[in-house]
Write a protein that holds these residues in place. Structure first.
Motif, PDB file in Angstrom:
ATOM      1  N   CYS A  38      22.255  32.935 -15.158  1.00 39.25           N
ATOM      2  CA  CYS A  38      21.765  33.949 -16.089  1.00 39.25           C
ATOM      3  C   CYS A  38      20.640  33.440 -17.212  1.00 39.25           C
ATOM      4  O   CYS A  38      20.007  34.201 -17.698  1.00 39.25           O
ATOM      5  CB  CYS A  38      23.030  34.610 -16.832  1.00 39.25           C
ATOM      6  N   ASP A 269      31.040  41.300 -17.109  1.00 41.18           N
ATOM      7  CA  ASP A 269      29.648  41.053 -16.717  1.00 41.18           C
ATOM      8  C   ASP A 269      28.619  42.173 -17.167  1.00 41.18           C
ATOM      9  O   ASP A 269      28.989  43.279 -16.553  1.00 41.18           O
ATOM     10  CB  ASP A 269      29.402  40.766 -15.223  1.00 41.18           C
ATOM     11  N   LYS A 271      25.393  43.023 -15.798  1.00 39.05           N
ATOM     12  CA  LYS A 271      24.452  42.630 -14.917  1.00 39.05           C
ATOM     13  C   LYS A 271      22.841  43.297 -15.236  1.00 39.05           C
ATOM     14  O   LYS A 271      22.981  44.371 -15.451  1.00 39.05           O
ATOM     15  CB  LYS A 271      24.559  42.852 -13.359  1.00 39.05           C
ATOM     16  N   SER A 313      29.533  45.400 -13.454  1.00 39.24           N
ATOM     17  CA  SER A 313      29.676  45.397 -11.738  1.00 39.24           C
ATOM     18  C   SER A 313      30.418  44.820 -11.306  1.00 39.24           C
ATOM     19  O   SER A 313      30.585  44.635  -9.995  1.00 39.24           O
ATOM     20  CB  SER A 313      28.078  44.875 -11.227  1.00 39.24           C
ATOM     21  N   SER A 317      26.632  41.179  -6.743  1.00 34.32           N
ATOM     22  CA  SER A 317      25.320  40.573  -6.581  1.00 34.32           C
ATOM     23  C   SER A 317      24.465  41.660  -5.686  1.00 34.32           C
ATOM     24  O   SER A 317      23.458  41.117  -5.881  1.00 34.32           O
ATOM     25  CB  SER A 317      25.256  39.073  -5.780  1.00 34.32           C
ATOM     26  N   HIS A 350      18.640  38.468 -10.405  1.00 29.58           N
ATOM     27  CA  HIS A 350      19.731  39.042 -11.467  1.00 29.58           C
ATOM     28  C   HIS A 350      20.674  37.948 -12.017  1.00 29.58           C
ATOM     29  O   HIS A 350      20.655  36.757 -11.612  1.00 29.58           O
ATOM     30  CB  HIS A 350      20.700  40.043 -10.489  1.00 29.58           C
ATOM     31  N   PHE A 352      24.141  37.693 -14.939  1.00 27.15           N
ATOM     32  CA  PHE A 352      25.364  38.535 -15.758  1.00 27.15           C
ATOM     33  C   PHE A 352      25.368  38.031 -17.022  1.00 27.15           C
ATOM     34  O   PHE A 352      25.787  36.977 -17.168  1.00 27.15           O
ATOM     35  CB  PHE A 352      26.586  38.150 -14.735  1.00 27.15           C
TER      36      PHE A 352
END
Ligand SMILES: Cc1cc2nc3c(=O)[nH]c(=O)nc-3n(C[C@H](O)[C@H](O)[C@H](O)COP(=O)(O)OP(=O)(O)OC[C@H]3O[C@@H](n4cnc5c(N)ncnc54)[C@H](O)[C@@H]3O)c2cc1C
Length: 415
Positions: A38, A269, A271, A313, A317, A350, A352
């Motif tokens: 992240c 999280d 995301k 989420s 992933s 992506h 988190f």
């Protein structure tokens, strides 16, 4: 004295930096390769302007409206889960004026300390991460958003943060090189930005040079406690490390990890996605948040990063293509001559964000385990607050008075 840090994101690496400087023997454990978490693909914004925590009045109503729009910047994947229910309840209870009022001056000081420390990094040999202080523009398309942002700017002004409320011509003057379509915006000249991937990899390299030990590609699978202390860490592959002091900086995974010690940390999280356009022919020069879409647009070196969305989420992933489209489609609405193409899904990054219910981090010594320090929960501000987080962690270990008040950040405040 030795310190084991769980997590090699910005919170963990900055803690390692200041602890090593203070004479501790430091090891960092990370389940990944320290190349892409992240802390790497984020929007790179250093934001003293972000002194309002995520839990604020009006956020819930807006969030509910967004839940019904598949391209909106916010989504909670529905699931029957006690942790999520408790988090949502605590979030609901934290969305108050009081939460905002007490958090504002502390967050301002935290960001400002961090910005000053980033400047020190930028002047340190071995670091060159495109750190620039060009400010931050909150660009608004509709008059209501502009009014709300102007109100936030008044609060900022009261806190001593410089702001400029601009009309359409004013924002265009700031960005002479690219056509804008907006009602106006608020400009925070004191904000900064950097190329987060460069900062993280340079910090990692500097720590290796300075003798910090890395256990990369090793997952912490177990924590062993005895007599009010964490005594050992069990790693994937069967290895067990005896520990003197531990820093929990495992980002969005921290809650699951610490549950083994009977500590229930409310953490979800958030995301988000980003894409990076390499050397595009046209790009804005000032980091900008496209306010209605909550999309961040940051020039980084010669590149341009576009990021957004906050999806709770459950650490999935999967790339949500509707949200990704929402991010990309927002760009030409504000910059009519800039229309990023839909990228191949495997090039979409992506990460988190570790989100607490009150929008404030979990920082400080555990009330139950005397050798355990928390450094997590910085949500959408973790990059900006990274160096100050590391400095505060080192101050706690040295029993120094922390550089900023930390009472609001007590790790076990939700029970
Ligand atoms: C799209 C997007 C844009 C953003 N833009 C900004 C921005 O402009 N400015 C800003 O300030 N912030 C921004 N953020 C937020 C910021 O990136 C995060 O707050 C920050 O990176 C969190 O850092 P961290 O060190 O706490 O966690 P992470 O970076 O997630 O690091 C945690 C580390 O712990 C490791 N770990 C977890 N579990 C274990 C285990 N069991 N064993 C070993 N290792 C483990 C993970 O592998 C990971 O490397 C953005 C985030 C997103 C998603």
């Amino acid at each position: 004295m030795s310190v084991h840090i769980i997590g090699g994101g910005i919170a963990g690496l900055c803690s390692a930096w200041y602890l090593q400087k203070a004479g501790f023997e430091v090891s960092v454990i990370d389940k990944g390769g320290l190349t892409d978490g992240c802390s790497f693909g984020n929007a790179g914004m250093i934001v003293p302007s972000h002194f309002i925590p995520m839990a604020a009045p009006g956020v819930i109503a807006q969030g509910i409206r967004w839940m019904f729009d598949s391209k909106s910047p916010f989504y909670i994947k529905p699931r029957l889960d006690l942790d999520l229910a408790q988090w949502l309840w605590a979030f609901y209870r934290s969305c108050t004026r009081e939460n905002v009022q007490r958090a504002m001056p502390v967050l301002r000081d935290y960001h400002q300390l961090s910005k000053a420390l980033f400047r020190e990094f930028a002047q340190t040999e071995g670091f060159d991460f495109d750190f620039e202080t060009k400010g931050l523009l909150m660009l608004c398309k509709n008059p209501k958003t502009l009014r709300e942002e102007a109100e936030a700017a008044e609060k900022a002004h009261d806190l001593g943060i410089e702001t400029q409320v601009l009309n359409a011509a004013g924002v265009q003057l700031l960005e002479p090189g690219i056509r804008l379509e907006a009602e106006g915006g608020v400009f925070y000249p004191g904000d900064a930005h950097l190329y987060s991937n460069k900062f993280m990899s340079q910090l990692h390299a500097a720590l290796i040079r300075q003798g910090v030990a890395f256990h990369s590609g090793k997952t912490v699978e177990g924590l062993v406690a005895e007599k009010g202390k964490v005594s050992a860490i069990a790693l994937s592959g069967g290895e067990t490390l005896a520990v003197e002091q531990v820093v929990l900086a495992a980002g969005s995974w921290s809650a699951k990890l610490i549950r083994q010690l009977g500590i229930r940390l409310l953490l979800q999280d958030g995301k988000g996605y980003s894409i990076t356009l390499e050397q595009p022919p046209l790009r804005p020069s000032i980091p900008t948040i496209l306010m209605e879409a909550r999309v961040a647009v940051t020039p980084m070196g010669q590149d341009l990063r576009i990021g957004g969305t906050l999806e709770i989420s459950n650490l999935s992933s999967r790339i949500n293509t509707s949200r990704l489209e929402g991010i990309l489609e927002a760009v030409p609405k504000y910059y009519p001559d800039l229309a990023p193409e839909t990228p191949a899904l495997d090039t979409v990054w992506h990460g988190f964000r570790p989100c607490t219910p009150d929008g404030l981090p979990y920082m400080g010594r555990s009330a139950r385990f005397s050798n355990l320090i928390f450094a997590t929960g910085h949500a959408m501000m973790g990059l900006s607050l990274g160096p100050a987080t590391g400095k505060l962690v080192s101050e706690i270990f040295q029993d120094k008075t922390p550089s900023i008040g930390m009472e609001l950040f007590r790790p076990e405040r939700f029970g």
